[in-house]
Design a protein around this motif. Structure first.
Motif, PDB file in Angstrom:
ATOM      1  N   VAL A  18      -1.309 -23.721 -17.920  1.00 22.05           N
ATOM      2  CA  VAL A  18       0.008 -23.564 -18.544  1.00 22.05           C
ATOM      3  C   VAL A  18       0.085 -24.463 -19.781  1.00 22.05           C
ATOM      4  N   HIS A  19      -0.312 -25.710 -19.641  1.00 24.19           N
ATOM      5  CA  HIS A  19      -0.264 -26.656 -20.767  1.00 24.19           C
ATOM      6  C   HIS A  19      -1.180 -26.207 -21.905  1.00 24.19           C
ATOM      7  N   LEU A  20      -2.404 -25.807 -21.567  1.00 30.83           N
ATOM      8  CA  LEU A  20      -3.357 -25.360 -22.588  1.00 30.83           C
ATOM      9  C   LEU A  20      -2.837 -24.157 -23.371  1.00 30.83           C
ATOM     10  N   LEU A  21      -2.348 -23.158 -22.658  1.00 32.15           N
ATOM     11  CA  LEU A  21      -1.903 -21.938 -23.331  1.00 32.15           C
ATOM     12  C   LEU A  21      -0.581 -22.123 -24.065  1.00 32.15           C
ATOM     13  N   TYR A  36       5.936 -12.833  -2.223  1.00 27.47           N
ATOM     14  CA  TYR A  36       4.618 -12.210  -2.165  1.00 27.47           C
ATOM     15  C   TYR A  36       3.558 -13.024  -2.904  1.00 27.47           C
ATOM     16  N   ARG A  37       3.887 -13.519  -4.091  1.00 29.95           N
ATOM     17  CA  ARG A  37       2.897 -14.181  -4.942  1.00 29.95           C
ATOM     18  C   ARG A  37       2.959 -15.690  -4.924  1.00 29.95           C
ATOM     19  N   GLY A  38       3.982 -16.257  -4.359  1.00 35.28           N
ATOM     20  CA  GLY A  38       4.144 -17.707  -4.419  1.00 35.28           C
ATOM     21  C   GLY A  38       4.694 -18.110  -5.776  1.00 35.28           C
ATOM     22  N   VAL A  39       4.384 -19.322  -6.205  1.00 36.41           N
ATOM     23  CA  VAL A  39       4.848 -19.830  -7.494  1.00 36.41           C
ATOM     24  C   VAL A  39       3.907 -19.356  -8.589  1.00 36.41           C
ATOM     25  N   TYR A  40       4.491 -18.812  -9.647  1.00 38.24           N
ATOM     26  CA  TYR A  40       3.703 -18.395 -10.812  1.00 38.24           C
ATOM     27  C   TYR A  40       4.495 -18.733 -12.072  1.00 38.24           C
ATOM     28  N   HIS A  41       3.852 -18.626 -13.229  1.00 36.82           N
ATOM     29  CA  HIS A  41       4.473 -18.969 -14.507  1.00 36.82           C
ATOM     30  C   HIS A  41       4.433 -17.749 -15.411  1.00 36.82           C
ATOM     31  N   LEU A  42       5.539 -17.509 -16.114  1.00 33.66           N
ATOM     32  CA  LEU A  42       5.697 -16.301 -16.918  1.00 33.66           C
ATOM     33  C   LEU A  42       6.099 -16.649 -18.347  1.00 33.66           C
ATOM     34  N   ALA A  43       5.445 -15.974 -19.295  1.00 27.35           N
ATOM     35  CA  ALA A  43       5.839 -16.034 -20.709  1.00 27.35           C
ATOM     36  C   ALA A  43       5.904 -14.603 -21.219  1.00 27.35           C
ATOM     37  N   GLN A  44       6.946 -14.298 -21.975  1.00 25.58           N
ATOM     38  CA  GLN A  44       7.083 -12.969 -22.567  1.00 25.58           C
ATOM     39  C   GLN A  44       7.398 -13.142 -24.042  1.00 25.58           C
ATOM     40  N   GLY A  45       6.776 -12.301 -24.864  1.00 24.65           N
ATOM     41  CA  GLY A  45       7.033 -12.407 -26.299  1.00 24.65           C
ATOM     42  C   GLY A  45       6.130 -11.488 -27.081  1.00 24.65           C
ATOM     43  N   ALA A  46       5.739 -11.961 -28.252  1.00 24.89           N
ATOM     44  CA  ALA A  46       4.945 -11.158 -29.185  1.00 24.89           C
ATOM     45  C   ALA A  46       3.617 -10.699 -28.589  1.00 24.89           C
ATOM     46  N   TYR A  47       3.041 -11.493 -27.708  1.00 28.79           N
ATOM     47  CA  TYR A  47       1.754 -11.126 -27.096  1.00 28.79           C
ATOM     48  C   TYR A  47       1.907 -10.156 -25.931  1.00 28.79           C
ATOM     49  N   GLY A  48       3.104 -10.004 -25.426  1.00 25.68           N
ATOM     50  CA  GLY A  48       3.328  -9.187 -24.241  1.00 25.68           C
ATOM     51  C   GLY A  48       3.762 -10.071 -23.087  1.00 25.68           C
ATOM     52  N   ARG A  49       3.458  -9.650 -21.893  1.00 27.34           N
ATOM     53  CA  ARG A  49       3.805 -10.395 -20.677  1.00 27.34           C
ATOM     54  C   ARG A  49       2.567 -11.151 -20.214  1.00 27.34           C
ATOM     55  N   ILE A  50       2.677 -12.480 -20.091  1.00 27.98           N
ATOM     56  CA  ILE A  50       1.559 -13.334 -19.689  1.00 27.98           C
ATOM     57  C   ILE A  50       1.977 -14.104 -18.443  1.00 27.98           C
ATOM     58  N   ILE A  52       0.582 -16.725 -15.221  1.00 24.28           N
ATOM     59  CA  ILE A  52      -0.439 -17.617 -14.677  1.00 24.28           C
ATOM     60  C   ILE A  52      -0.073 -17.874 -13.225  1.00 24.28           C
ATOM     61  N   GLN A  53      -1.047 -17.699 -12.338  1.00 27.09           N
ATOM     62  CA  GLN A  53      -0.783 -17.924 -10.925  1.00 27.09           C
ATOM     63  C   GLN A  53      -2.065 -18.338 -10.213  1.00 27.09           C
ATOM     64  N   PRO A  54      -1.918 -19.019  -9.084  1.00 24.59           N
ATOM     65  CA  PRO A  54      -3.109 -19.321  -8.287  1.00 24.59           C
ATOM     66  C   PRO A  54      -3.669 -18.035  -7.681  1.00 24.59           C
ATOM     67  N   VAL A  74     -12.601 -17.896  -8.297  1.00 22.12           N
ATOM     68  CA  VAL A  74     -11.559 -18.127  -9.300  1.00 22.12           C
ATOM     69  C   VAL A  74     -10.360 -18.770  -8.619  1.00 22.12           C
ATOM     70  N   ARG A  75      -9.964 -19.941  -9.126  1.00 21.43           N
ATOM     71  CA  ARG A  75      -8.815 -20.654  -8.555  1.00 21.43           C
ATOM     72  C   ARG A  75      -7.497 -20.222  -9.180  1.00 21.43           C
ATOM     73  N   VAL A  76      -7.537 -19.902 -10.483  1.00 26.12           N
ATOM     74  CA  VAL A  76      -6.321 -19.582 -11.219  1.00 26.12           C
ATOM     75  C   VAL A  76      -6.527 -18.283 -11.986  1.00 26.12           C
ATOM     76  N   LEU A  77      -5.512 -17.426 -11.949  1.00 23.82           N
ATOM     77  CA  LEU A  77      -5.559 -16.139 -12.646  1.00 23.82           C
ATOM     78  C   LEU A  77      -4.600 -16.136 -13.827  1.00 23.82           C
ATOM     79  N   LEU A  78      -5.000 -15.449 -14.879  1.00 24.76           N
ATOM     80  CA  LEU A  78      -4.164 -15.203 -16.039  1.00 24.76           C
ATOM     81  C   LEU A  78      -4.040 -13.691 -16.148  1.00 24.76           C
ATOM     82  N   LEU A  79      -2.828 -13.175 -15.955  1.00 23.81           N
ATOM     83  CA  LEU A  79      -2.566 -11.735 -15.939  1.00 23.81           C
ATOM     84  C   LEU A  79      -1.763 -11.382 -17.183  1.00 23.81           C
TER      85      LEU A  79
END
Length: 107
Positions: A18-21, A36-50, A52-54, A74-79
């Motif tokens: 999250v910090h890096l991106l 269903y997914r637990g805690v995840y992080h969401l960003a939406q904008g010019a790049y689309g929907r991003i 990050i989740q374990p 893989v420990r962490v996924l970027l969707l």
């Protein structure tokens, strides 16, 4: 047509990615929680929907299940959901050390 890309890392934790991106892409993530997914992080904008989740997500039996069982290391996924082929985004993500492109599915 949209693309759905999956990246993964066994190097970074969720908070590290999250910090890096956030700094690398100049985007802001908000923390979300899902039964269903637990805690995840969401960003939406010019790049689309991003997102990050374990990879390990809470299972119904009290044990963690893998969101992407085909990638157990893989420990962490970027969707990522992009409305068009996001070449700029993928080029920038390619410079993040430890982040690997796992696949793409057209919508």
């Amino acid at each position: 047509m949209a693309d759905y890309d999956t990246y993964g890392t066994g190097t970074h934790t969720v908070s590290e990615l999250v910090h890096l991106l956030t700094s690398h892409l100049d985007i802001v993530f908000t923390e979300r929680e899902s039964d269903y997914r637990g805690v995840y992080h969401l960003a939406q904008g010019a790049y689309g929907r991003i997102e990050i989740q374990p990879n390990a997500i809470p299972g119904d039996d009290g044990q963690d299940d893998l969101y992407a069982p085909e990638h157990p290391a893989v420990r962490v996924l970027l969707l990522i959901s992009t409305p068009t082929a996001g070449r700029t985004l993928h080029t920038r993500l390619g410079t993040v050390q430890g982040l690997v492109h796992l696949g793409r599915e057209p919508w």
